[in-house]
Enzyme design. Structure first.
Site, short mmCIF file in Angstrom:
data_model
loop_
_atom_site.label_atom_id
_atom_site.label_comp_id
_atom_site.label_asym_id
_atom_site.label_seq_id
_atom_site.Cartn_x
_atom_site.Cartn_y
_atom_site.Cartn_z
N ASP A 27 72.91 -7.85 59.33
CA ASP A 27 72.64 -8.10 60.75
C ASP A 27 72.91 -9.54 61.14
O ASP A 27 72.87 -9.88 62.33
CB ASP A 27 71.21 -7.71 61.11
CG ASP A 27 70.16 -8.39 60.24
OD1 ASP A 27 70.44 -8.63 59.05
OD2 ASP A 27 69.04 -8.65 60.74
N HIS A 28 73.22 -10.39 60.17
CA HIS A 28 73.48 -11.80 60.47
C HIS A 28 74.93 -12.21 60.30
O HIS A 28 75.30 -13.32 60.69
CB HIS A 28 72.59 -12.69 59.59
CG HIS A 28 71.15 -12.62 59.95
ND1 HIS A 28 70.52 -13.55 60.75
CD2 HIS A 28 70.20 -11.68 59.66
CE1 HIS A 28 69.25 -13.21 60.91
NE2 HIS A 28 69.04 -12.07 60.27
N ASP B 242 65.32 -15.79 59.00
CA ASP B 242 64.47 -14.85 58.28
C ASP B 242 63.68 -15.56 57.16
O ASP B 242 64.26 -16.20 56.29
CB ASP B 242 65.32 -13.75 57.66
CG ASP B 242 66.01 -12.90 58.72
OD1 ASP B 242 66.14 -13.38 59.85
OD2 ASP B 242 66.41 -11.78 58.41
N HIS C 189 72.28 -16.40 56.32
CA HIS C 189 72.22 -15.67 55.04
C HIS C 189 73.07 -14.41 55.14
O HIS C 189 73.53 -14.02 56.22
CB HIS C 189 70.78 -15.34 54.66
CG HIS C 189 70.07 -14.42 55.61
ND1 HIS C 189 69.79 -14.76 56.92
CD2 HIS C 189 69.58 -13.16 55.44
CE1 HIS C 189 69.14 -13.77 57.51
NE2 HIS C 189 69.01 -12.78 56.63
N HIS D 299 63.93 -11.57 66.35
CA HIS D 299 64.20 -10.76 65.16
C HIS D 299 63.16 -9.66 65.02
O HIS D 299 62.63 -9.39 63.94
CB HIS D 299 64.23 -11.66 63.92
CG HIS D 299 64.91 -11.02 62.74
ND1 HIS D 299 64.27 -10.18 61.86
CD2 HIS D 299 66.18 -11.11 62.30
CE1 HIS D 299 65.10 -9.78 60.92
NE2 HIS D 299 66.29 -10.33 61.17
#
Length: 261
Positions: A24-25, A170, A20, A228
């Site tokens: 941070d991804h 997430d 997504h 995470h």
């Protein structure tokens, strides 16, 4: 930097899956592609993610005057239902629909049935030609030139069962994914908070370590990895302890750690 730290070869990466578009991804992706370019990559690279990611990379390259010398083949993902997005002779990769504050998916890696292992001594004993090996690996008996049938179980050991790894990115606690990840050998599930931060987890559409453990337990997973973690946790052991109360075979996702599936 982390690839170099753990001695992972850049050029072995051919497919990248982005769950997504939270920073941070994906914010490190442009730098990785630039590094591959500077290292002389010419082979195509396949990139999977939300449609907008393609435009983000396009604008970044345009504004930095970067022209990659290798093709990036972009595969936009559908976040409405689970779909197969990659398949080869060994592996199938499907999306897992997550429930988060933005469109988000996880990924299910399912190994295809593996060939049987031939028993060398028996193969030599019956002087079986190389041309018959593939048939034997896939369960067929051997028919000798004189018509004698030799049972496959005398020539090969049973194949190990195919493995399954579920990466649950997430997401808020969601039992809808359980049928898809059922009986996975290994499940990674985010565990951003502990139970005492349940309200915060709900607000941000994240999971607690107990949530992750409950998903693994109900899916009858072999092993659970939690990760995470919120930056507020300097000591991760309490998160691990909380998960282990529900699902004993849990480990922390620690960078550089190798986990056998």
């Amino acid at each position: 930097m982390q690839l170099r730290r753990f001695s992972i070869k850049f050029q072995r990466i051919n497919h990248i899956f982005i769950s997504h578009l939270h920073g941070d991804h994906f914010l490190g992706l442009s730098g990785l592609l630039s590094s591959l370019h500077l290292l002389g990559r010419t082979e195509p690279l396949h990139l999977y993610g939300e449609a907008g990611l393609e435009n983000i990379l396009k604008v970044t390259n345009e504004q930095s005057r970067t022209v990659l010398q290798f093709p990036v083949i972009f595969h936009p993902l559908d976040f409405t239902e689970s779909k197969v997005i990659f398949e080869d002779e060994k592996l199938t990769i499907s999306t897992l629909i997550m429930k988060h504050t933005v469109p988000c998916c996880g990924f299910l890696f399912t190994e295809k049935p593996r060939p049987q292992k031939l028993i060398k001594e028996e193969i030599e004993k019956y002087s079986i030609p190389i041309t018959e090996m593939e048939k034997l690996k896939h369960g067929e008996d051997y028919i000798a030139p004189d018509g004698t049938r030799i049972a496959n179980d005398k020539l090969a050991l049973p194949a190990l069962p195919p493995r399954k790894y579920a990466y649950c990115s997430d997401t808020i606690y969601d039992e809808d994914i359980i049928p898809f990840i059922s009986k996975s050998n290994l499940v990674y599930h985010e565990a951003t908070f502990m139970e005492d931060m349940r309200q915060r987890a709900t607000q941000t559409m994240h999971s607690t370590s107990k949530d992750a453990a409950n998903i693994a337990k109900k899916a009858e997973a072999g092993k659970l990895i939690i990760g995470h973690f919120s930056a507020r946790y300097k000591d991760l052991e309490p998160l691990l302890a909380e998960a282990k109360e529900v699902f004993e075979n849990t480990q922390l996702a620690v960078e550089g750690k190798k986990i056998t599936v």
